[in-house]
Design an enzyme around this catalytic site. Structure first.
Site, PDB file in Angstrom:
ATOM      1  CB  THR A  68     -20.151  53.903 -58.106  1.00  0.00           C
ATOM      2  OG1 THR A  68     -21.399  54.091 -58.776  1.00  0.00           O
ATOM      3  CG2 THR A  68     -19.265  52.981 -58.908  1.00  0.00           C
ATOM      4  CD1 TRP A  69     -15.023  56.046 -53.702  1.00  0.00           C
ATOM      5  CD2 TRP A  69     -15.930  58.010 -53.101  1.00  0.00           C
ATOM      6  NE1 TRP A  69     -14.048  56.794 -53.100  1.00  0.00           N
ATOM      7  CE2 TRP A  69     -14.567  57.995 -52.733  1.00  0.00           C
ATOM      8  CE3 TRP A  69     -16.700  59.142 -52.829  1.00  0.00           C
ATOM      9  CZ2 TRP A  69     -13.968  59.082 -52.091  1.00  0.00           C
ATOM     10  CZ3 TRP A  69     -16.099  60.226 -52.199  1.00  0.00           C
ATOM     11  CH2 TRP A  69     -14.744  60.195 -51.840  1.00  0.00           C
ATOM     12  CB  SER A 110     -24.876  63.356 -60.377  1.00  0.00           C
ATOM     13  OG  SER A 110     -24.255  62.141 -60.672  1.00  0.00           O
ATOM     14  N   GLY A 160     -23.023  58.780 -54.633  1.00  0.00           N
ATOM     15  CA  GLY A 160     -21.736  58.178 -54.309  1.00  0.00           C
ATOM     16  C   GLY A 160     -21.828  56.687 -54.015  1.00  0.00           C
ATOM     17  CE1 TYR A 194     -19.163  61.309 -54.375  1.00  0.00           C
ATOM     18  CE2 TYR A 194     -19.118  63.711 -54.442  1.00  0.00           C
ATOM     19  CZ  TYR A 194     -18.802  62.491 -55.006  1.00  0.00           C
ATOM     20  OH  TYR A 194     -18.126  62.449 -56.204  1.00  0.00           O
ATOM     21  CG  HIS A 223     -30.686  53.170 -55.209  1.00  0.00           C
ATOM     22  ND1 HIS A 223     -29.577  53.754 -54.640  1.00  0.00           N
ATOM     23  CD2 HIS A 223     -30.352  52.923 -56.506  1.00  0.00           C
ATOM     24  CE1 HIS A 223     -28.614  53.838 -55.552  1.00  0.00           C
ATOM     25  NE2 HIS A 223     -29.053  53.339 -56.688  1.00  0.00           N
ATOM     26  NE  ARG A 248     -22.431  64.389 -55.334  1.00  0.00           N
ATOM     27  CZ  ARG A 248     -22.110  64.147 -56.599  1.00  0.00           C
ATOM     28  NH1 ARG A 248     -22.759  63.213 -57.279  1.00  0.00           N
ATOM     29  NH2 ARG A 248     -21.147  64.815 -57.194  1.00  0.00           N
ATOM     30  NE  ARG A 306     -21.790  64.348 -64.053  1.00  0.00           N
ATOM     31  CZ  ARG A 306     -21.639  65.657 -63.862  1.00  0.00           C
ATOM     32  NH1 ARG A 306     -21.341  66.428 -64.887  1.00  0.00           N
ATOM     33  NH2 ARG A 306     -21.810  66.210 -62.672  1.00  0.00           N
TER      34      ARG A 306
END
Ligand code: A3P
Length: 337
Positions: free
Chosen positions: A73-74, A170, A71, A224, A139, A162, A303
């Site tokens: 990007t979110w 994913s 998550g 997430y 990361h 997540r 996605r």
């Protein structure tokens, strides 16, 4: 692990291709083992540079931390929209919002990627030019962070985790864009052994979990699935944590709801810039334009955006095995997925 790049000798050479190529590798996934963690081979020089002090901290820095496919990007979009809401109103009345023209990865850079690019010079240049308070992402495991981030009272960290089963599914879909022959079973095995990207996953989560318990005012720990369940509540909490709580007037005007709508999966996925078969964003800030290399097009970051898709890819037996590995490794930490 004698082959980790933590020895003084290897430190001296780290950053040079020779040192990176001396690290244990997982070539199928383009990974190297660095200080007990599995990281993208091309990012190792950036991590080393950051650890050696290339990153100059600034008061108010905010680092968004995650393992890939959890998550990021979110979170980048939500944090960017929340932090910049004074300059860029997130409501529908502002069609020119940066997040309507640029992919979130072009609004919030990955530090280790920046410092790996162009011999590291690009990293310092971009970081120095970012307006305060700076938003950046990583990361890296918590154990890899330099003290200028991990122990800096002026730096806040927001972590998102997540369900590892969904993360893995994913990751498989994402990785297959550049490695079409990657079998899910191979990635699954690597993850159970802790050898997938940003693995071991349990260590990644635990590092930030423990930090959030020790310093809740500096490390915010998000999930997430919780964000899917209550996005507005989480954005309100995020704003408070970042020292920018929504005022009563903003609450009345529904600004947190606007942020959530702007950053929703459906909205972002449908944007021209995120449908485009390109990496980078024409509408991104001149600062970050061109910094992202082209392995993944913008659409690959969107996605399904759901919880539970793992059931379409894993047998119940596989799910039990991965859950079991996680439970065993997280036992006694106070954290569970
Ligand atoms: P799926 O592949 O399960 O759909 P990351 O950003 O860390 O690379 O993670 C990507 C995952 O987050 C993908 O999960 C992607 O669809 C999902 N995602 C991307 N943008 C999102 C958004 N705005 N809201 C919810 N999920 C999002």
């Amino acid at each position: 692990d004698a082959a980790d790049a933590s020895s003084p000798l290897e430190e001296q050479h780290a950053g040079a291709g020779a040192a990176v190529s001396a690290l244990p590798s997982n070539p199928k996934l383009f990974l190297r083992r660095y200080q007990g963690t599995w990281v993208l081979e091309t990012w190792v020089p950036g991590i080393v540079a950051i650890q050696r002090g290339a990153f100059a901290p600034r008061r108010g820095d905010v680092v968004l931390a995650s393992a890939p496919k959890c998550g990021t990007t979110w979170l980048k979009a939500l944090a960017f929209a929340t932090m910049s809401r004074g300059v860029h109103p997130p409501g529908a009345g502002n069609p020119g919002h940066p997040l309507r023209r640029a992919n979130p990865h072009d609004c919030v850079p990955f530090m280790e990627k920046l410092f790996a690019a162009g011999g590291g010079g690009i990293g310092s240049r971009v970081m120095d030019a970012l307006p305060s308070p700076r938003l950046m992402a990583t990361h890296m495991h918590h154990s890899l962070l330099p003290a200028s981030i991990a122990e800096n009272p002026d730096c806040k960290i927001v972590y998102i985790c997540r369900d590892p089963k969904d993360m893995l599914v994913s990751m498989w879909h994402f990785s297959r864009k550049i490695r079409p022959d990657l079998e899910f079973s191979d990635l699954f095995k690597a993850a159970c052994e802790g050898r997938c990207l940003s693995g071991p996953t349990w260590d990644h989560v635990l590092g930030y979990w423990n930090a959030s318990k020790a310093s809740p005012e500096r490390v915010l720990f998000l999930r997430y699935e919780e964000m899917l369940r209550d996005p507005v509540g989480n954005v309100i909490e995020l704003a408070r944590f970042l020292g920018r709580p929504f005022s009563p007037a903003e609450e009345a005007a529904g600004v947190a709801v606007d942020v959530v709508r702007l950053c929703s999966f459906e909205k972002m996925k449908d944007l021209e810039v995120n449908r485009a078969a390109s990496s980078g964003s024409a509408g991104s800030s001149p600062l970050l334009r061109g910094v992202r290399e082209g392995a993944f097009v913008n659409s690959s970051y969107f996605r399904r955006g759901e919880a539970g898709d793992w059931a379409n890819h894993m047998t119940p037996e596989m799910a039990r095995r991965l859950d079991g590995v996680m439970e065993e490794r997280l036992h006694g930490s106070g954290f569970s997925f």
